[in-house]
Write a protein that holds these residues in place. Structure first.
Motif, PDB file in Angstrom:
ATOM      1  N   LYS A 230       1.013  -1.117   0.034  1.00 53.68           N
ATOM      2  CA  LYS A 230       0.010   0.218   0.101  1.00 53.68           C
ATOM      3  C   LYS A 230       0.927   1.212  -0.053  1.00 53.68           C
ATOM      4  O   LYS A 230       2.003   1.138   0.286  1.00 53.68           O
ATOM      5  N   LEU A 231       0.370   2.277  -0.327  1.00 56.21           N
ATOM      6  CA  LEU A 231       1.042   3.576  -0.388  1.00 56.21           C
ATOM      7  C   LEU A 231       1.536   3.755   1.172  1.00 56.21           C
ATOM      8  O   LEU A 231       0.901   3.940   2.014  1.00 56.21           O
ATOM      9  N   HIS A 232       2.927   4.274   0.912  1.00 58.71           N
ATOM     10  CA  HIS A 232       3.459   4.366   2.412  1.00 58.71           C
ATOM     11  C   HIS A 232       4.628   5.501   2.105  1.00 58.71           C
ATOM     12  O   HIS A 232       5.481   5.216   1.342  1.00 58.71           O
ATOM     13  N   SER A 233       4.730   6.486   3.060  1.00 65.67           N
ATOM     14  CA  SER A 233       5.499   7.605   2.538  1.00 65.67           C
ATOM     15  C   SER A 233       6.843   7.429   2.570  1.00 65.67           C
ATOM     16  O   SER A 233       7.898   7.778   1.643  1.00 65.67           O
ATOM     17  N   GLU A 234       7.401   6.913   3.687  1.00 68.00           N
ATOM     18  CA  GLU A 234       9.108   6.596   3.981  1.00 68.00           C
ATOM     19  C   GLU A 234       9.328   5.481   2.715  1.00 68.00           C
ATOM     20  O   GLU A 234      10.489   5.535   2.035  1.00 68.00           O
ATOM     21  N   ARG A 235       8.581   4.299   2.398  1.00 64.07           N
ATOM     22  CA  ARG A 235       8.876   3.397   1.505  1.00 64.07           C
ATOM     23  C   ARG A 235       9.001   3.733   0.095  1.00 64.07           C
ATOM     24  O   ARG A 235       9.726   3.540  -0.777  1.00 64.07           O
ATOM     25  N   LEU A 236       7.855   4.680  -0.204  1.00 67.69           N
ATOM     26  CA  LEU A 236       7.971   5.428  -1.476  1.00 67.69           C
ATOM     27  C   LEU A 236       8.982   6.341  -1.743  1.00 67.69           C
ATOM     28  O   LEU A 236       9.814   6.229  -2.807  1.00 67.69           O
ATOM     29  N   LEU A 237       9.638   6.731  -0.723  1.00 64.50           N
ATOM     30  CA  LEU A 237      10.637   7.565  -0.928  1.00 64.50           C
ATOM     31  C   LEU A 237      11.771   6.737  -1.270  1.00 64.50           C
ATOM     32  O   LEU A 237      12.662   7.200  -1.843  1.00 64.50           O
ATOM     33  N   LYS A 238      12.084   5.732  -0.252  1.00 63.37           N
ATOM     34  CA  LYS A 238      13.154   5.024  -0.593  1.00 63.37           C
ATOM     35  C   LYS A 238      13.140   4.316  -2.166  1.00 63.37           C
ATOM     36  O   LYS A 238      14.272   4.328  -2.840  1.00 63.37           O
ATOM     37  N   PHE A 239      11.944   3.928  -2.414  1.00 64.37           N
ATOM     38  CA  PHE A 239      11.983   3.272  -3.733  1.00 64.37           C
ATOM     39  C   PHE A 239      12.290   4.264  -4.838  1.00 64.37           C
ATOM     40  O   PHE A 239      13.100   4.011  -5.683  1.00 64.37           O
ATOM     41  N   ALA A 240      11.692   5.580  -4.877  1.00 63.11           N
ATOM     42  CA  ALA A 240      11.952   6.586  -5.623  1.00 63.11           C
ATOM     43  C   ALA A 240      13.628   6.790  -5.758  1.00 63.11           C
ATOM     44  O   ALA A 240      13.981   6.889  -7.094  1.00 63.11           O
ATOM     45  N   LEU A 241      14.122   7.026  -4.652  1.00 62.37           N
ATOM     46  CA  LEU A 241      15.498   7.384  -4.868  1.00 62.37           C
ATOM     47  C   LEU A 241      16.246   6.308  -5.435  1.00 62.37           C
ATOM     48  O   LEU A 241      17.360   6.491  -6.207  1.00 62.37           O
ATOM     49  N   LEU A 242      16.117   5.009  -4.915  1.00 61.38           N
ATOM     50  CA  LEU A 242      16.898   3.981  -5.493  1.00 61.38           C
ATOM     51  C   LEU A 242      16.605   3.714  -6.998  1.00 61.38           C
ATOM     52  O   LEU A 242      17.650   3.387  -7.616  1.00 61.38           O
ATOM     53  N   GLN A 243      15.421   3.829  -7.486  1.00 64.96           N
ATOM     54  CA  GLN A 243      15.119   3.845  -8.888  1.00 64.96           C
ATOM     55  C   GLN A 243      16.075   4.899  -9.766  1.00 64.96           C
ATOM     56  O   GLN A 243      16.444   4.505 -10.720  1.00 64.96           O
ATOM     57  N   ALA A 244      16.425   6.105  -8.965  1.00 62.35           N
ATOM     58  CA  ALA A 244      16.903   7.089  -9.649  1.00 62.35           C
ATOM     59  C   ALA A 244      18.476   6.929  -9.548  1.00 62.35           C
ATOM     60  O   ALA A 244      19.455   7.766 -10.056  1.00 62.35           O
ATOM     61  N   GLY A 245      19.109   5.785  -8.723  1.00 63.63           N
ATOM     62  CA  GLY A 245      20.424   5.728  -8.572  1.00 63.63           C
ATOM     63  C   GLY A 245      20.813   6.709  -7.591  1.00 63.63           C
ATOM     64  O   GLY A 245      21.998   6.959  -7.444  1.00 63.63           O
ATOM     65  N   ALA A 246      20.202   7.109  -6.504  1.00 67.76           N
ATOM     66  CA  ALA A 246      20.641   8.090  -5.590  1.00 67.76           C
ATOM     67  C   ALA A 246      21.830   7.322  -4.552  1.00 67.76           C
ATOM     68  O   ALA A 246      21.600   6.176  -4.496  1.00 67.76           O
ATOM     69  N   LYS A 247      22.570   8.204  -4.170  1.00 64.76           N
ATOM     70  CA  LYS A 247      23.640   7.938  -2.938  1.00 64.76           C
ATOM     71  C   LYS A 247      22.971   8.394  -1.766  1.00 64.76           C
ATOM     72  O   LYS A 247      23.296   9.537  -1.400  1.00 64.76           O
ATOM     73  N   VAL A 248      22.627   7.596  -0.921  1.00 61.94           N
ATOM     74  CA  VAL A 248      22.101   8.180   0.198  1.00 61.94           C
ATOM     75  C   VAL A 248      23.111   8.018   1.355  1.00 61.94           C
ATOM     76  O   VAL A 248      23.765   7.245   1.619  1.00 61.94           O
ATOM     77  N   CYS A 249      23.201   9.413   1.825  1.00 63.20           N
ATOM     78  CA  CYS A 249      24.235  10.025   2.897  1.00 63.20           C
ATOM     79  C   CYS A 249      23.089  10.221   4.307  1.00 63.20           C
ATOM     80  O   CYS A 249      21.928  10.359   4.068  1.00 63.20           O
ATOM     81  N   LEU A 250      23.491  10.131   5.417  1.00 64.05           N
ATOM     82  CA  LEU A 250      22.823  10.292   6.734  1.00 64.05           C
ATOM     83  C   LEU A 250      22.991  11.560   7.191  1.00 64.05           C
ATOM     84  O   LEU A 250      24.011  12.172   7.208  1.00 64.05           O
ATOM     85  N   LEU A 251      22.111  12.419   7.673  1.00 61.44           N
ATOM     86  CA  LEU A 251      22.046  13.589   8.477  1.00 61.44           C
ATOM     87  C   LEU A 251      21.744  13.336   9.699  1.00 61.44           C
ATOM     88  O   LEU A 251      20.778  12.783  10.152  1.00 61.44           O
TER      89      LEU A 251
END
Length: 267
Positions: A199-220
């Protein structure tokens, strides 16, 4: 000259509390030699009522004043849900079990994010800071990230708390080649469902979108609290236990920590 866009989205519930912290902990952390432009897409509402958070109160015009000199739009939410096929999204399930009220609010927030991202494009920024106007920042964003734009063009800096099985979606700093994936993720709702069956889930959708785009996730390490319309603070957990160590992030989180260490060393 290096260019940084600051993108505000959503509803400014309590600017008297939140905006001074945004000035101090966000805007003041951008290096002085950088060209900065602030953008906003905010909903123009007279009151806020949210059964899930317990909010029910008037939203005064004073909450919008800090944004008056910026580039942006105030919009009523009429027609927004229909634009993004809310009925079809409802059919995918009710994530929070509250009669789709939270799904509705999430869709409105994602639309606002999408709209302000479109405004940012013409500025052609090297970095974009995405800022919800209804949170109080407790400590500063790191200023070192606003260097080496070519090396950091795919970097997405995400708070290292409350991932809930995905990625914290409260605020972020994104490089020039990844900010659109962050800001336009509403376009991927049905793709997310087809790929994950969730189901639509805010945090999971963000992770999906960034990984689909090849993002390099760093931590704040920056922390911040939501401020309700009556001035109350939402209960937050900054320990990192919520969703950080679950199966989905068993390998992803250590990789993000390593990448953050390397990125910090690059300074």
């Amino acid at each position: 000259m290096l260019k940084v866009a600051v993108a505000f989205f959503g509803i400014p519930r309590n600017s008297a509390i939140c905006f001074p912290s945004i000035q101090q902990q966000v805007l003041a952390q951008i290096p002085q030699e950088v060209k900065v432009q602030c953008f906003y897409h905010l909903y123009q509402v007279d009151s806020v009522k949210n059964p899930r958070s317990g909010e029910d109160g008037e939203l005064t015009a004073a909450n919008y004043k800090p944004f008056a000199a910026m580039t942006g739009v105030l919009e009523r939410d009429v027609g927004v849900l229909e634009r993004w096929d809310f009925e079809r999204i409802k059919a995918l399930g009710d994530t929070w079990g509250d009669g789709h009220a939270s799904v509705r609010n999430l869709l409105l927030q994602l639309h606002s994010l999408h709209a302000v991202t479109a405004m940012v494009e013409a500025f052609d920024p090297d970095f974009v800071i995405f800022v919800r106007p209804d949170i109080e920042y407790h400590n500063p964003l790191p200023s070192y990230v606003f260097t080496h734009p070519n090396a950091r063009c795919l970097n997405a800096y995400i708070p290292d708390w409350q991932w809930w099985g995905g990625l914290n979606d409260r605020f972020a700093i994104c490089g020039r080649d990844i900010y659109q994936a962050y800001g336009r993720r509403i376009e991927q709702i049905f793709e997310f469902y087809a790929a994950t069956g969730r189901k639509l889930h805010s945090e999971r959708l963000l992770k999906f979108a960034l990984l689909q785009a090849g993002a390099k996730v760093c931590l704040l390490g920056t922390t911040a609290s939501r401020v309700r319309i009556n001035g109350d603070y939402a209960e937050e957990d900054f320990t990192g236990k919520h969703g950080m160590g679950k199966r989905e992030n068993r390998y992803f989180l250590p990789l993000a920590r390593w990448r953050t260490w390397l990125d910090n060393w690059r300074r």
